[in-house]
Design a protein around this motif. Structure first.
Motif, short mmCIF file in Angstrom:
data_model
loop_
_atom_site.label_atom_id
_atom_site.label_comp_id
_atom_site.label_asym_id
_atom_site.label_seq_id
_atom_site.Cartn_x
_atom_site.Cartn_y
_atom_site.Cartn_z
N THR A 1 0.95 -1.12 -0.16
CA THR A 1 -0.17 0.30 0.03
C THR A 1 0.48 0.94 0.34
O THR A 1 0.38 2.27 -0.34
CB THR A 1 -0.78 -0.01 0.92
OG1 THR A 1 -1.56 -0.94 1.00
CG2 THR A 1 -1.84 1.11 1.19
N TYR A 2 2.10 1.22 0.26
CA TYR A 2 2.73 2.16 0.58
C TYR A 2 3.75 2.99 -1.02
O TYR A 2 3.27 3.72 -1.48
CB TYR A 2 3.60 2.41 1.63
CG TYR A 2 4.71 2.99 1.53
CD1 TYR A 2 4.60 3.88 2.09
CD2 TYR A 2 5.84 2.63 0.31
CE1 TYR A 2 6.15 5.34 1.94
CE2 TYR A 2 7.42 3.92 0.66
CZ TYR A 2 6.73 4.56 1.72
OH TYR A 2 7.83 6.12 0.94
N ALA A 3 4.07 1.48 -1.36
CA ALA A 3 3.95 1.71 -3.10
C ALA A 3 3.03 2.23 -3.70
O ALA A 3 3.01 2.92 -5.19
CB ALA A 3 4.68 0.13 -3.24
N LEU B 1 11.59 0.59 2.20
CA LEU B 1 10.49 0.80 2.52
C LEU B 1 10.80 0.65 0.38
O LEU B 1 11.99 1.15 -0.27
CB LEU B 1 10.06 3.13 2.19
CG LEU B 1 9.27 2.34 3.89
CD1 LEU B 1 9.63 4.16 3.88
CD2 LEU B 1 8.62 1.90 4.70
N PRO B 2 9.65 0.44 -0.99
CA PRO B 2 9.89 0.45 -2.31
C PRO B 2 9.45 1.67 -2.26
O PRO B 2 8.76 2.46 -2.68
CB PRO B 2 8.49 -0.20 -2.05
CG PRO B 2 7.60 0.40 -1.17
CD PRO B 2 8.57 -0.14 0.17
N SER B 3 10.01 1.55 -4.22
CA SER B 3 10.06 2.97 -4.42
C SER B 3 9.28 3.38 -5.80
O SER B 3 8.14 3.77 -6.09
CB SER B 3 11.00 3.23 -5.20
OG SER B 3 11.47 2.54 -6.10
N ALA C 1 3.01 10.54 -7.40
CA ALA C 1 3.53 10.77 -8.24
C ALA C 1 2.60 11.36 -9.53
O ALA C 1 2.96 12.08 -10.19
CB ALA C 1 4.44 9.54 -9.35
N VAL C 2 1.36 10.49 -9.29
CA VAL C 2 -0.05 10.77 -10.51
C VAL C 2 -0.10 12.37 -10.01
O VAL C 2 -0.82 13.25 -10.49
CB VAL C 2 -1.00 9.57 -10.29
CG1 VAL C 2 -2.37 10.44 -11.23
CG2 VAL C 2 -0.57 8.40 -10.89
#
Length: 478
Positions: free
Chosen positions: A183-185, A263-265, A192-193
């Motif tokens: 969910t963080y990703a 954390l994922p990017s 970004a959107v």
């Protein structure tokens, strides 16, 4: 004299042993024989257009490290398994349940006690002394009808249910952490959107203001462009808050601070690092789910409780025994003449209890029926959860493909519409609608990608995860 004293010490114990051993060997259980109920669900998963075709007959044994291949997520899961407070609470509850088994089981054994006393008196020239050493068994109940044994069995099954509950907490923790990480990703992608949308809105405001100053566009176009910018900036702020909330949730699940490097990017890299767990074809894999196992252990405990209630309908027989030495002089305390022993038995039976004991049997049987219904519902609920997850799994690829096509078409439309607006061919309203459609399409694609990732995580959870998950930490010893 010493040999004679030894013989006198052994003889009183013989009648007591003659009563205890046959009674213990002849004890019976009043609990009904337990047989696992038939699972009230179909033997195989649903089939149809919405469901994938599974080629394997059974679910393979996998660990979460095989399913979640990203080392960053594995590191966070390892920290959570060490620090999460819900998991610590579950472990503490399990430790208490294990200890309670020992407490209940202790009633099956005689309680041995030793007492020593010394009394020295001096009354105005009259003196005396006495010494005593005694040991004995106080009110040891013969478990002729299995009341105590069934009580121990019931408590043990409840401890096993606590173990299964702890494994449920552990499994839920792993799945919840993986879902929060994904969910963080997704929220980073949505941020970004929102940033792109806000940037486009700013350019639209500048363009419309220039057209207004040149006398080409009306003032209403500028105000509409400013409205779109305000909405985009509001969405941008909301996404920043969502990211902060995601980190707060991850911190809670892990039970410690989060290293930003873990954390994922982007959601795309998460989707590529989470494997799909095959469900097989047989619904018998549901029996390995910890919540289903917990319900069955509680059913077995309720079955043993019936034996406890039935045994209360019969007489209770208790034994007492006492042996020791008593003497007026410490030096002669262990002489043969100072030895004394006694043994006794007591039987009690309530002739009239107002139907309370028979009602106790009815209560235990009703509780067993309730536990059976709970067990069957747990299986049915698990079947429904797996079926829902399989339906999503069978259709998610088509949804992802459609979302990508929609985003590509919306992006092309927005680009063409803006060019036509700049050339004075299309109205500002057409350009506005195209930009909104692109924003919605991009958000929808991110949402469906998140559903795809969470579906893989959900399959891991609803199928029971790793069959050996937490065994080393939670298995109840024999």
């Amino acid at each position: 004299m010493r040999r004679a004293a030894g013989k006198m010490m052994r003889k009183p114990a013989l009648p007591l042993l003659a009563l205890v051993l046959p009674a213990a060997l002849g004890a019976c259980s009043m609990a009904p024989d337990y047989a696992r109920p038939e699972a009230p669900v179909p033997p195989a998963w649903p089939v149809g257009e919405a469901y994938p075709v599974e080629g394997e007959a059974s679910l393979p044994s996998v660990s979460y490290t095989e399913l979640f291949r990203d080392q960053r997520l594995q590191s966070l899961i390892g920290q959570a398994l060490a620090n999460n407070r819900d998991l610590r609470l579950a472990a503490a509850n399990l430790a208490a349940a294990r200890a309670q088994v020992r407490v209940t089981r202790a009633a099956q054994f005689p309680e041995l006690s030793v007492r020593a006393s010394a009394d020295v008196r001096d009354n105005g020239g009259t003196s005396g002394e006495s010494y005593a050493l005694q040991g004995g068994i106080s009110s040891f109940e013969l478990d002729l009808f299995g009341r105590l044994a069934n009580a121990t069995a019931a408590q043990r099954e409840r401890a096993l249910a606590s173990e299964a509950s702890a494994r449920s907490v552990r499994l839920s923790l792993v799945a919840s952490l993986a879902s929060a990480w994904a969910t963080y990703a997704a929220d980073r992608d949505l941020l970004a959107v929102a940033e792109d949308s806000a940037a486009n809105a700013r350019r639209s405001v500048e363009l419309t203001r220039s057209r207004l100053q040149g006398g080409i566009a009306p003032r209403s176009d500028l105000r509409q462009a400013e409205q779109i910018l305000a909405t985009a900036e509001g969405d941008l702020a909301a996404q920043k808050a969502a990211l902060a909330e995601d980190i707060n949730l991850l911190r809670l699940l892990v039970g410690a601070e989060i290293d930003p490097a873990l954390l994922p990017s982007s959601l795309a890299e998460v989707l590529g690092s989470v494997e799909t767990l095959p469900a097989g074809t047989s619904s018998t894999v549901l029996l390995r789910r910890p919540d289903v196992a917990q319900a069955e252990y509680l059913l077995r405990a309720a079955n043993a409780d019936i034996g406890v209630a039935r045994a209360r309908l019969f007489p209770q027989i208790s034994l007492t025994g006492l042996l020791g030495f008593a003497s007026d002089a410490l030096g002669s305390l262990f002489d043969s003449g100072a030895f004394a022993a006694s043994a006794g038995a007591d039987a009690s039976y309530a002739i009239f209890s107002g139907g309370g004991r028979s009602a106790g049997v009815d209560v235990s049987e009703a509780n067993r029926d309730a536990a059976l219904a709970t067990y069957e519902k747990a299986i049915q609920s698990a079947f429904r959860e797996v079926a829902d997850a399989l339906a999503t799994k069978g259709t998610i690829a088509d949804r992802l493909s459609a979302a990508r096509m929609n985003t590509e078409a919306a992006a092309d439309t927005a680009n063409l519409t803006e060019l036509r607006y700049r050339g004075g061919v299309d109205s500002f309203l057409a350009n506005l609608v195209a930009q909104r459609s692109l924003y919605t399409a991009r958000r929808q694609e991110v949402a469906i990608q998140l559903i795809a990732v969470q579906n893989r995580i959900e399959l891991y959870r609803v199928l029971g995860g790793d069959a050996e998950l937490g065994q080393s930490a939670f298995t109840l010893p024999e």
